[in-house]
Design a protein around this motif. Structure first.
Motif, mmCIF file in Angstrom:
data_model
loop_
_atom_site.group_PDB
_atom_site.id
_atom_site.type_symbol
_atom_site.label_atom_id
_atom_site.label_comp_id
_atom_site.label_asym_id
_atom_site.label_seq_id
_atom_site.Cartn_x
_atom_site.Cartn_y
_atom_site.Cartn_z
ATOM 1 N N ILE A 310 0.844 -1.200 0.000
ATOM 2 C CA ILE A 310 0.000 0.000 0.000
ATOM 3 C C ILE A 310 0.880 1.250 0.000
ATOM 4 C CG2 ILE A 310 -1.665 1.326 1.363
ATOM 5 C CD1 ILE A 310 -2.754 -1.427 2.324
ATOM 6 N N ALA A 311 1.944 1.228 0.808
ATOM 7 C CA ALA A 311 2.875 2.369 0.842
ATOM 8 C C ALA A 311 3.529 2.570 -0.523
ATOM 9 C CB ALA A 311 3.935 2.141 1.916
ATOM 10 N N LYS A 312 3.942 1.476 -1.147
ATOM 11 C CA LYS A 312 4.565 1.580 -2.467
ATOM 12 C C LYS A 312 3.564 2.094 -3.496
ATOM 13 C CE LYS A 312 8.207 1.038 -5.064
ATOM 14 N NZ LYS A 312 9.438 1.832 -4.824
ATOM 15 N N ALA A 313 2.317 1.642 -3.398
ATOM 16 C CA ALA A 313 1.289 2.110 -4.326
ATOM 17 C C ALA A 313 1.060 3.613 -4.177
ATOM 18 C CB ALA A 313 -0.013 1.352 -4.082
ATOM 19 N N LEU A 366 11.895 -1.641 -2.902
ATOM 20 C CA LEU A 366 10.909 -2.339 -2.077
ATOM 21 C C LEU A 366 11.553 -2.974 -0.840
ATOM 22 C CD1 LEU A 366 7.847 -2.824 -2.102
ATOM 23 C CD2 LEU A 366 8.308 -5.064 -3.138
ATOM 24 N N PRO A 367 12.695 -3.673 -0.971
ATOM 25 C CA PRO A 367 13.333 -4.211 0.247
ATOM 26 C C PRO A 367 13.751 -3.103 1.220
ATOM 27 C CG PRO A 367 14.190 -5.316 -1.695
ATOM 28 C CD PRO A 367 13.378 -4.157 -2.187
ATOM 29 N N ILE A 468 -3.579 0.149 -8.514
ATOM 30 C CA ILE A 468 -2.350 -0.613 -8.267
ATOM 31 C C ILE A 468 -2.633 -1.794 -7.343
ATOM 32 C CG2 ILE A 468 -0.066 -0.521 -7.194
ATOM 33 C CD1 ILE A 468 0.082 2.419 -8.149
ATOM 34 N N LEU A 469 -3.439 -1.576 -6.300
ATOM 35 C CA LEU A 469 -3.730 -2.658 -5.364
ATOM 36 C C LEU A 469 -4.605 -3.731 -6.006
ATOM 37 C CD1 LEU A 469 -4.336 -0.647 -2.062
ATOM 38 C CD2 LEU A 469 -2.261 -1.810 -2.808
ATOM 39 N N GLU A 470 -5.425 -3.330 -6.982
ATOM 40 C CA GLU A 470 -6.240 -4.309 -7.694
ATOM 41 C C GLU A 470 -5.392 -5.131 -8.644
ATOM 42 O OE1 GLU A 470 -10.516 -4.420 -10.040
ATOM 43 O OE2 GLU A 470 -9.316 -2.577 -10.064
ATOM 44 N N LEU A 475 2.762 -1.653 -10.457
ATOM 45 C CA LEU A 475 3.947 -1.150 -9.739
ATOM 46 C C LEU A 475 5.157 -1.127 -10.664
ATOM 47 C CD1 LEU A 475 3.612 -2.914 -6.258
ATOM 48 C CD2 LEU A 475 3.402 -0.458 -6.733
ATOM 49 N N ILE A 476 5.129 -2.018 -11.660
ATOM 50 C CA ILE A 476 6.248 -2.085 -12.621
ATOM 51 C C ILE A 476 5.974 -1.167 -13.802
ATOM 52 C CG2 ILE A 476 7.570 -3.584 -14.160
ATOM 53 C CD1 ILE A 476 6.833 -5.911 -12.290
#
Length: 479
Positions: A310-313, A366-367, A468-470, A475-476
């Motif tokens: 969610i944070a990345k989105a 992401l890591p 994005i979450l769907e 994300l890419i």
């Protein structure tokens, strides 16, 4: 000879004052002392933990020596700049004078009224009076204290015609005698010190006196209809916020983090015009990706959960809609566009809600983002978040779903333009590919400052996060 001794002592003892541990804070509460008088301390050693309006902070001593005196007990709120500890930096050079936390006054020749002393130049204030001279402090003598004390202890009932329960003293133009921490406690509890019966030595009001004044007591029966005199004990001291058996109310002083939260939320709610939009989204694919990432060797050693994606989105949505990452500068009537994202994560702690942020989160892989989230949460739970970690946030996420609720209408963190609330992820019936199937579903809510974010921009950001979450492959493709 006296002057030489004073000069020697002044060179021998060093005082450590309550510092401003972050961004103009004016006071802090001493939570815990790690040292006691007589302990040896070294430069950089942590001597106490204090709670500011933002966080709990450990304070290191900046010199070596032996602890001579702790000026304030645990639980005391101390103003920035006040001396909290005195250290003997030359132990073994002679007998040290006794601590002066509460010097005994010179006996008064008569119960006359003396004004409280002014602070002599070049002397530092201590708990009562000023300086370290044994006889320099004069206090007002109070009439009738022996009788009041006897009544409180249940003595003198047969010989004294006064009622068994002492009445509060009448309001006086004289300033009641009390130490600064006691005055602060009375202010927090809404108690007028002029109405408090003092039980301390020489008429000084103690913390217990204030707590007793804040505790409701039964109205005494008039003297003319009372039964034969019965000794009445003073009410036991009650700590602020303690639950008393049979009490219908409990009063809890608002201070520290809770006080700062209240002030910030009121300021934000009545300054920035809030708009909140909602969207319900199928996050089944995101939950599958979370499970896969937990097995990925590149994510070994870091915590992977839905909040990470969610944070990345949100970071990707901000990159696509940079206008959301801004602040309103009221004095200059300007919109300040931020070209960096300090991502705030609201964290519930025993001391209240705090919002530390991940600096330059937009630059993290992401890591790296997972590691930063894990460290942020662990530090917050331990109560070790620093004021610097909570400063400079630009956008915030609050995960109310961990409490089992669907979503909320979050209030903006002051100085920020948007906050995203994430609801609980639940298995629900959902139309997927033309058929009703059980899917993992959540509701997102985005609140934003309508002065600088219009409905279109806010809607685009929320829609991008949902998309994005769907389908987390975005994300890419969108990054």
């Amino acid at each position: 000879m006296t002057t030489m001794t004073d000069t020697s002592n002044a060179a021998r003892f060093r005082e450590f004052k309550m510092p401003d541990v972050g961004e103009g804070l004016t006071e802090a509460e001493i939570l815990k002392w790690y040292v006691q008088p007589g302990d040896t301390v070294a430069d950089g050693q942590v001597v106490c933990e204090v709670e500011t309006a933002k966080a709990a902070v450990e304070l290191p001593i900046p010199f070596d020596g032996v602890v001579h005196e702790l000026r304030f007990p645990e639980g005391t709120t101390v103003d920035v700049g006040q001396v909290i500890i005195a250290v003997d930096v030359a132990p073994g050079s002679g007998d040290a004078p006794a601590p002066v936390a509460d010097p005994a006054p010179a006996p008064a020749p008569a119960p006359s009224v003396e004004p409280e002393p002014e602070a002599p130049k070049g002397r530092q204030p201590v708990l009562v009076g000023y300086g370290v001279s044994e006889s320099s402090t004069k206090r007002r003598a109070r009439k009738g204290m022996a009788a009041i004390q006897a009544e409180l202890n249940g003595h003198g009932a047969a010989s004294a015609p006064a009622p068994a329960v002492p009445a509060a003293p009448a309001a006086s133009k004289e300033r009641p005698l009390a130490k600064p921490p006691v005055r602060k406690l009375a202010k927090d509890l809404g108690i007028d010190l002029a109405t408090v019966v003092p039980t301390g030595k020489d008429g000084i009001i103690t913390r217990e006196d204030v707590h007793a004044a804040a505790t409701p007591v039964a109205t005494p029966v008039p003297a003319q209809v009372q039964a034969p005199a019965v000794a009445v004990e003073a009410p036991a001291p009650v700590e602020a916020g303690a639950v008393v058996a049979g009490a219908r109310e409990t009063r809890i002083p608002v201070k520290g983090v809770r006080k700062a939260i209240a002030q910030a939320m009121v300021g934000s709610a009545f300054t920035a015009p809030h708009v909140t939009e909602f969207v319900t989204v199928d996050v089944t694919r995101t939950m599958k990706l979370v499970a896969e990432l937990k097995e990925d060797k590149d994510m070994a050693g870091v915590r992977v959960n839905p909040l990470l994606l969610i944070a990345k989105a949100l970071l990707v949505a901000i990159k696509r809609n940079p206008g959301i990452n801004a602040a309103w500068d009221e004095p200059n009537q300007e919109i300040v566009q931020k070209h960096y994202v300090n991502l705030g994560i609201a964290a519930a702690t025993p001391r209240g809600l705090i919002v530390p942020n991940i600096k330059d989160a937009h630059d993290l892989t992401l890591p790296q983002l997972a590691a930063a989230l894990g460290e942020l949460v662990a530090t917050a739970r331990d109560g070790k978040t620093s004021p610097a970690a909570m400063a400079g946030g630009t956008v915030t996420i609050t995960n109310v779903g961990v409490f089992g609720v669907d979503t909320g209408t979050p209030i903006l963190n002051p100085g920020e333009s948007a906050i995203l609330a994430v609801g609980a992820i639940k298995l629900q019936p959902w139309v997927h590919k033309g058929k009703v199937k059980p899917r993992q579903v959540t509701t997102l809510a985005l609140s934003f400052d309508h002065r600088l974010v219009d409905g279109e921009l806010g809607s685009k950001v929320l829609a991008d996060v949902a998309a994005i979450l769907e389908n987390p492959k975005r994300l890419i493709t969108w990054a």
